[in-house]
Design an enzyme around this catalytic site. Structure first.
Site, PDB file in Angstrom:
ATOM      1  N   ALA A   7     -60.523  64.019 -23.245  1.00 23.44           N
ATOM      2  CA  ALA A   7     -59.427  64.377 -22.330  1.00 23.44           C
ATOM      3  C   ALA A   7     -59.724  63.816 -20.949  1.00 23.44           C
ATOM      4  CB  ALA A   7     -59.263  65.891 -22.280  1.00 23.44           C
ATOM      5  N   VAL A  12     -55.184  61.729 -23.084  1.00 23.55           N
ATOM      6  CA  VAL A  12     -56.087  62.407 -24.016  1.00 23.55           C
ATOM      7  C   VAL A  12     -56.155  61.541 -25.269  1.00 23.55           C
ATOM      8  CG1 VAL A  12     -56.610  64.506 -25.304  1.00 23.55           C
ATOM      9  CG2 VAL A  12     -55.356  64.660 -23.138  1.00 23.55           C
ATOM     10  N   VAL A  13     -57.371  61.145 -25.645  1.00 26.89           N
ATOM     11  CA  VAL A  13     -57.572  60.317 -26.829  1.00 26.89           C
ATOM     12  C   VAL A  13     -58.099  61.197 -27.948  1.00 26.89           C
ATOM     13  CG1 VAL A  13     -58.790  58.344 -27.820  1.00 26.89           C
ATOM     14  CG2 VAL A  13     -58.038  58.274 -25.426  1.00 26.89           C
ATOM     15  N   ASP A 110     -67.449  62.677 -19.306  1.00 27.08           N
ATOM     16  CA  ASP A 110     -67.274  61.368 -19.921  1.00 27.08           C
ATOM     17  C   ASP A 110     -68.398  60.410 -19.537  1.00 27.08           C
ATOM     18  OD1 ASP A 110     -66.360  61.431 -17.281  1.00 27.08           O
ATOM     19  OD2 ASP A 110     -64.750  59.988 -17.626  1.00 27.08           O
ATOM     20  N   ARG A 111     -68.900  60.530 -18.313  1.00 27.46           N
ATOM     21  CA  ARG A 111     -69.944  59.621 -17.851  1.00 27.46           C
ATOM     22  C   ARG A 111     -71.272  59.925 -18.549  1.00 27.46           C
ATOM     23  NH1 ARG A 111     -69.211  59.684 -11.418  1.00 27.46           N
ATOM     24  NH2 ARG A 111     -70.447  57.755 -11.510  1.00 27.46           N
ATOM     25  N   ASP A 130     -66.756  51.986 -16.643  1.00 27.06           N
ATOM     26  CA  ASP A 130     -65.662  52.609 -17.392  1.00 27.06           C
ATOM     27  C   ASP A 130     -64.371  52.445 -16.597  1.00 27.06           C
ATOM     28  OD1 ASP A 130     -63.944  54.121 -18.913  1.00 27.06           O
ATOM     29  OD2 ASP A 130     -65.229  55.877 -19.015  1.00 27.06           O
ATOM     30  N   THR A 133     -58.734  56.019 -14.961  1.00 26.65           N
ATOM     31  CA  THR A 133     -57.981  56.366 -13.762  1.00 26.65           C
ATOM     32  C   THR A 133     -58.791  55.987 -12.530  1.00 26.65           C
ATOM     33  OG1 THR A 133     -57.017  58.219 -14.982  1.00 26.65           O
ATOM     34  CG2 THR A 133     -56.768  58.222 -12.581  1.00 26.65           C
TER      35      THR A 133
END
Length: 260
Positions: A7, A12-13, A110-111, A130, A133
């Site tokens: 997310a 959202v994947v 995510d990082r 990455d 956004t």
């Protein structure tokens, strides 16, 4: 199979992962107000179109940088898949790596997940870029420890800011240059595309060069995110592109948690 959910701020994947093989992936615009029921109707249709069934999902893992979206995703997991979602960074999906920065708790999930995946795929010191956004540049050393990084505006965010604050500038699509590589534009649209595209290339190459100099050891650069392929044909900054790094990281963390 694992239902891995990433997310992010924009999308959202959702991905079905068998072991470490991604069988299918879908994305939907991030909206914290979207209910578990809405997710379920949308996702169930896509599963069927790809020849899958909800009963094949035996686990759900979530990485999110949007806290308000988490509750409805957890409800989706329990109500429609009969599984308690495991959240990246919480037991049993602990990071398992050193987060060597001033405020470890502030690092985006995510990082951290990207760092874990990158070191499962590549050895040595790494820089993971990455393109989301925001565009993030993250350094992890040869032990896999996260050492810090950079946060820059994403290319679409930069373009939006330009268009929204300059009344006469049109909205354009960001495109890689074709045969004409001139950086002196002859019209407004070309000038905007040059400024955004080549300006971003210059930022990437400049920041990577400065990070490598500061690390002082050989560093491999890994690019991820939907826009990574937009830049690869016009820069040598990347050593590898891993388009699904966050999903791969969730699968690796899930696998480790269930082997222990």
């Amino acid at each position: 199979m694992l239902l891995a959910i990433d997310a992010g701020n924009t999308n959202v994947v959702f991905a079905l992962v068998d072991g470490r093989t991604i069988k299918a992936r879908w994305r939907i615009a991030t909206d914290p107000r979207r209910t578990a029921d809405e997710y379920a109707v949308w996702l169930n249709q896509l599963l069927m179109l790809e020849g899958f069934d909800r009963s094949q999902v035996d686990g759900v893992a979530i990485s999110t940088v949007v806290p308000r979206a988490l509750h409805n995703l957890e409800v989706l997991a329990t109500k429609y898949f009969g599984r308690d979602a495991l959240i990246a960074g919480r037991p049993p999906l602990e990071w398992g790596i050193a987060i060597d920065v001033d405020e470890p708790s502030s690092l985006g999930a995510d990082r951290a997940v990207n760092t874990i995946a990158a070191h499962a795929l590549h050895e040595g010191d790494l820089i993971v870029i990455d393109f989301g956004t925001a565009t993030t540049f993250d350094h992890s050393d040869y032990t896999g420890a996260y050492k810090g990084g950079i946060i820059a505006p994403g290319i679409n965010l930069s373009l939006d800011a330009l268009v929204n604050n300059a009344a006469k500038l049109p909205r354009i699509a960001i495109e890689a240059p074709g045969g004409n590589l001139s950086v002196i534009g002859r019209n407004t649209v070309d000038q905007m595309n040059i400024g955004i595209y080549w300006g971003y290339i210059a930022m990437i190459e400049g920041l990577v060069a400065r990070m490598k100099a500061e690390v002082g050891r050989p560093v491999k650069v890994i690019a991820t995110g939907g826009l990574a392929t937009l830049f690869e044909q016009h820069t040598n900054a990347f050593d590898a592109i891993e388009p699904d790094l966050t999903i791969q990281g969730l699968a690796i963390m899930w696998e480790r948690a269930h082997i222990q």
